[in-house]
Design an enzyme around this catalytic site. Structure first.
Site, mmCIF file in Angstrom:
data_model
loop_
_atom_site.group_PDB
_atom_site.id
_atom_site.type_symbol
_atom_site.label_atom_id
_atom_site.label_comp_id
_atom_site.label_asym_id
_atom_site.label_seq_id
_atom_site.Cartn_x
_atom_site.Cartn_y
_atom_site.Cartn_z
ATOM 1 N N GLY A 17 66.564 -1.043 31.333
ATOM 2 C CA GLY A 17 65.537 -0.967 30.835
ATOM 3 C C GLY A 17 65.424 -0.167 29.321
ATOM 4 N N GLY A 18 64.799 -0.537 28.635
ATOM 5 C CA GLY A 18 64.523 -0.216 27.154
ATOM 6 C C GLY A 18 63.368 1.165 26.398
ATOM 7 N N HIS A 26 59.798 19.667 -2.276
ATOM 8 C CA HIS A 26 60.390 18.588 -2.472
ATOM 9 C C HIS A 26 62.219 19.122 -2.505
ATOM 10 C CE1 HIS A 26 62.453 15.044 -5.315
ATOM 11 N NE2 HIS A 26 62.724 16.091 -5.941
ATOM 12 N N VAL A 52 62.034 4.534 27.362
ATOM 13 C CA VAL A 52 62.879 6.219 25.869
ATOM 14 C C VAL A 52 63.498 6.369 26.377
ATOM 15 C CG1 VAL A 52 61.851 8.466 25.725
ATOM 16 C CG2 VAL A 52 60.377 7.009 25.944
ATOM 17 N N LYS A 109 70.047 15.388 24.903
ATOM 18 C CA LYS A 109 69.889 16.477 23.478
ATOM 19 C C LYS A 109 71.123 16.747 23.100
ATOM 20 C CE LYS A 109 66.547 13.894 23.875
ATOM 21 N NZ LYS A 109 65.671 13.597 24.691
#
Ligand SMILES: Cc1cc2nc3c(=O)[nH]c(=O)nc-3n(C[C@H](O)[C@H](O)[C@H](O)COP(=O)(O)OP(=O)(O)OC[C@H]3O[C@@H](n4cnc5c(N)ncnc54)[C@H](O)[C@@H]3O)c2cc1C
Length: 477
Positions: free
Chosen positions: A179-180, A456, A182, A49
């Site tokens: 490999g598709g 909002h 995660v 990440k």
């Protein structure tokens, strides 16, 4: 005397179990043969990440004009600096875990733990000397390592594992990702954003082919990858590779899962790339750790078998985290939750692991997240269901941040409106799933969500919009 609890492995399963057991008064020893934090901190969640954050920023720079910014000169990634930042983040987190061990008076032994029999283990330190130790309870949290296609082997230069791909000192010009699932999809989006030409091969007919992931998310993922010029080859697999003039020639054949491949499916495709990254899954760290000395049951692939209290078949022996394999949920937060359940059971509390509201978060572009049942799973469980979807483009905040691709779907009980599952692909889906997880956990209905005031302009309004639509009165669409 306090219970002596030994924990094998200091990943998010093991270190969290250690802290919880210590909080409850146990005398805890953690044994770890690599760095604290396990796959998650050193080779998984955190380092990936960190790099994805840079990739996303770079993508934003490439769209600077859209946001009214004129960039003069070029923008490019500096991989050594990215790697240095990654290492700094990892070190900071690891230091934090070691501090927590000290704070909770947890003994930390660096070395390979081997179970020698009931109540006994040895720890071989990095120089090779062995120390024996005794335990009243043992928690096995030894995790996994990258799996390889049979007949191939990782060399760290040409054929890469996910570990190698997190240490790249430069972005390859082109890469084939096998490999598709995660991890493969996360790397595909990340490396493509960093500038690599990416080809992705997946043996099944869809990307992210997990039962918990809604097929609609897989379809949008495929469309978004195409937009990013990632070439996806579905129902295909790599069957051979060779090095030619410093580049790699991979032969892509039909998937072994195709029941009756056509001539076209059988036609081999040739792919010339600089690197091949294999992301076909994980294999358990269960051999060579002495499981046989106490008779711990594993399945035919070596995954440890445990019940919902995380107990194995051996007395006072628990197992948690990825070592339980794909029949449970192989995610860091699940390992930690299982660690807490195991520690509390060791200390006499009567806890069961609840897997019904476990969120999944996938850090692709756009992000994917899900919790609860897919439509298909809910039907298989006998529910009479209804479902509704909302496009992210209808949400004001989505337009504001310039990320409009994606959609969210809510699956609910047709009888009483109880939320059964939520599936999203879109901006910040990995954060938005928290509300859906709580809704599921509390047994909330679509009305409960619809009557909850949402701020909002925020992306969370997509949950409100979903609930209003499910109630038959969508406000914005
Ligand atoms: C590239 C990648 C990205 C990922 N991203 C995410 C994500 O974004 N979110 C998420 O939830 N999950 C993610 N995961 C999965 C996550 O990393 C795992 O689910 C999690 O680390 C499992 O935790 P664990 O404690 O069970 O095992 P691990 O984290 O694997 O830890 C096990 C530890 O035990 C040690 N060990 C093994 N044998 C012994 C022994 N005999 N003696 C002493 N120590 C031993 C190992 O060295 C290791 O440190 C990712 C995984 C990968 C590979």
């Amino acid at each position: 005397m306090n219970r002596r609890v030994a924990i094998l492995g200091a990943g998010p399963g093991g270190y969290v179990a250690a802290i919880r057991a210590a909080q409850l008064g146990a005398e805890v020893t953690v044994i770890e043969n690599d760095n604290v934090g396990g796959t998650c901190l050193n080779w998984g969640c955190i380092p990936s990440k960190v790099i994805i954050t840079t990739a996303e920023l770079l993508e934003k720079f490439h769209r600077a004009d859209h946001f009214g910014i004129t960039l003069e000169g070029s923008v490019r990634v500096n991989m050594p600096k990215v790697m240095a930042r990654k290492q700094a983040v990892v070190k900071d987190q690891a230091d934090g875990i070691l501090k927590l061990f000290k704070q909770h008076k947890i003994h930390y032994l660096k070395g390979s733990g081997i179970i020698k029999g009931p109540g006994i283990a040895t720890v071989k330190d990095p120089i090779g000397s062995e120390t024996a130790m005794n335990w009243d309870d043992l928690i096995i949290a030894t995790g996994t390592q990258p799996a390889m296609i049979s007949g191939f082997s990782f060399d760290g230069q040409r054929l890469l594992s996910s570990n190698d791909a997190l240490n790249l000192e430069e972005v390859p010009e082109s890469i084939l990702i096998v490999g598709g699932g995660v991890i493969g999809c996360e790397f595909a989006c990340m490396l493509s954003a960093l500038g690599a030409a990416v080809t992705l091969v997946e043996a099944l007919p869809r990307l992210l082919p997990l039962p918990s992931i809604d097929e609609a998310c897989s379809k949008v993922m495929l469309r978004e990858m195409k937009k990013r010029k990632i070439k996806c080859l579905l129902s295909r697999t790599v069957i051979d590779w060779e090095e030619i003039d410093g580049r790699l020639k991979a032969t892509i054949g039909p998937s072994p899962f195709l029941e009756s491949p056509s001539d076209k499916d059988r036609d081999p495709l040739i792919c010339i790339v600089d690197k091949i990254l294999i992301c076909i899954g994980r294999r358990p760290n269960s051999s060579g750790i002495g499981l046989e000395s106490i008779g711990v049951q594993t399945d035919e692939k070596g995954w440890i078998v445990a019940d919902e209290q995380m107990r194995t078949n051996a007395a006072n022996v628990y197992a948690i985290g990825d070592i339980l394999g794909p029949s449970r949920v192989m995610l860091a937060h699940v390992a930690s939750a299982e660690g807490i359940v195991a520690a509390e059971n060791v200390m006499g509390l009567n806890r069961k692991m609840d897997y019904s509201a476990v969120p999944g978060a996938i850090f692709t572009s756009p992000e994917v997240a899900c919790v609860g049942l897919s439509e298909q799973q809910a039907q298989q469980e006998g529910y009479e269901i209804r479902s509704d979807s909302v496009l992210f483009r209808t949400i004001g905040k989505s337009q504001v941040i310039g990320e409009i691709a994606g959609e969210a779907k809510i699956v609910y009980d047709a009888d009483n409106g109880k939320v059964l599952g939520v599936h999203m692909i879109g901006p910040r889906a990995t954060d938005l799933i928290a509300e859906a997880t709580l809704a599921l956990r509390l047994g909330a209905t679509v009305r409960d969500i619809g009557e909850t005031v949402h701020a909002h302009p925020t992306l969370s309004e997509i949950m409100l919009e979903l609930a209003h639509k499910a109630e038959g009165h969508p406000i914005h669409g």
